[in-house]
Scaffold this active site. Sequence first.
Site, mmCIF file in Angstrom:
data_model
loop_
_atom_site.group_PDB
_atom_site.id
_atom_site.type_symbol
_atom_site.label_atom_id
_atom_site.label_comp_id
_atom_site.label_asym_id
_atom_site.label_seq_id
_atom_site.Cartn_x
_atom_site.Cartn_y
_atom_site.Cartn_z
ATOM 1 N N LYS A 97 -8.183 -5.297 8.998
ATOM 2 C CA LYS A 97 -7.622 -6.223 9.972
ATOM 3 C C LYS A 97 -7.256 -7.534 9.283
ATOM 4 C CE LYS A 97 -11.239 -5.868 12.674
ATOM 5 N NZ LYS A 97 -12.169 -6.065 13.818
ATOM 6 N N ARG A 104 -14.005 -12.238 3.197
ATOM 7 C CA ARG A 104 -15.316 -11.850 2.660
ATOM 8 C C ARG A 104 -15.422 -12.148 1.163
ATOM 9 N NH1 ARG A 104 -17.350 -6.418 5.652
ATOM 10 N NH2 ARG A 104 -19.321 -7.280 4.886
ATOM 11 N N ASP A 169 1.358 5.334 11.274
ATOM 12 C CA ASP A 169 0.405 5.468 10.167
ATOM 13 C C ASP A 169 1.076 6.074 8.938
ATOM 14 O OD1 ASP A 169 -1.966 4.473 11.386
ATOM 15 O OD2 ASP A 169 -2.117 6.319 12.536
#
EC number: 2.8.3.21
Length: 405
Positions: A97, A104, A169
């Site tokens: 996302k 992080r 996808d």
Amino acid sequence: MDHLPMPKFGPLAGLRVVFSGIEIAGPFAGQMFAEWGAEVIWIENVAWADTIRVQPNYPQLSRRNLHALSLNIFKDEGREAFLKLMETTDIFIEASKGPAFARRGITDEVLWQHNPKLVIAHLSGFGQYGTEEYTNLPAYNTIAQAFSGYLIQNGDVDQPMPAFPYTADYFSGLTATTAALAALHKVRETGKGESIDIAMYEVMLRMGQYFMMDYFNGGEMCPRMTKGKDPYYAGCGLYKCADGYIVMELVGITQITECFKDIGLAHLLGTPEIPEGTQLIHRIECPYGPLVEEKLDAWLAAHTIAEVKERFAELNIACAKVLTVPELESNPQYVARESITQWQTMDGRTCKGPNIMPKFKNNPGQIWRGMPSHGMDTAAILKNIGYSENDIQELVSKGLAKVED
């Protein structure tokens, strides 16, 4: 760099690709690389395996030829192991996302500190930047289709409909594959790494570009299909014969001329509405568009698929029967090209499904392995980048890695 044990084949032999992502979009890029000969490492969460594993058959196709690494790449020594792996990696693909990796602490700059030549492909629903409202939202196939203007163009006049199976996808995965290879080509020229921002909705925006261009340039948006027929052109799309369905494309001067003779509309040829040299009949702008459809429907309904295919072959009109999946295996073209193939799963079962595509003449792809189990190759991969047995066991004991039982 020493590679993991695997046969050498395909145009990408010697390339190391690592991907982190679940389900379809990101992993489909990895699948393409793996079938073309690259060494592809699939990173999975230590505690939870890729959710695709719950499917009974599809993962055996989508995860064949891969090496499975189960590692917590965001925490402590697991992060260190991941960054060490990046030192020997050519292409890294992550699907998440928005800028999840950067949030992080694993930014492009951090990765380039460990490997200045690394190609990084970020695949997300809405991109790595933009507005707070959208950038960090989760996205799947239907979300990308809906947000891109692609979904609203599909379906029938009465209702829009997403295109399945999972079109966004697969298009996004292929975009990641081609973009990463383009970047790698430049990296090998300059020695400088690249970062690619692939937003699924932008991929589908391009896939839906054909009709949008009229709207963006002062025209009107094309209506959706009626019963599978092309919304622009008469004689194009899905049609019903006496014993099933065909698709056809009535395109070309000779094709239109001869087809009109067959369906009883020869008197329209050479009129102001359908002048000589007409190559396409516009369904809306041509006043005879509805009549062409009516006559063509009636003619096709009175003939079998075999009769239509034979006649259209004589007229050089492109058409094909709409095949059911059970018909694929016995179709002579499928058989001649081995479009459906078999391979062995890791537990010795025979699996059947689509073969490698496309077909490289001089350096063909190969299926050499079934889907690996969760953490199956963790130890081998960590040893490959310099970890000892004790190092690996320490990672496992801390819950930062999983090895095969």
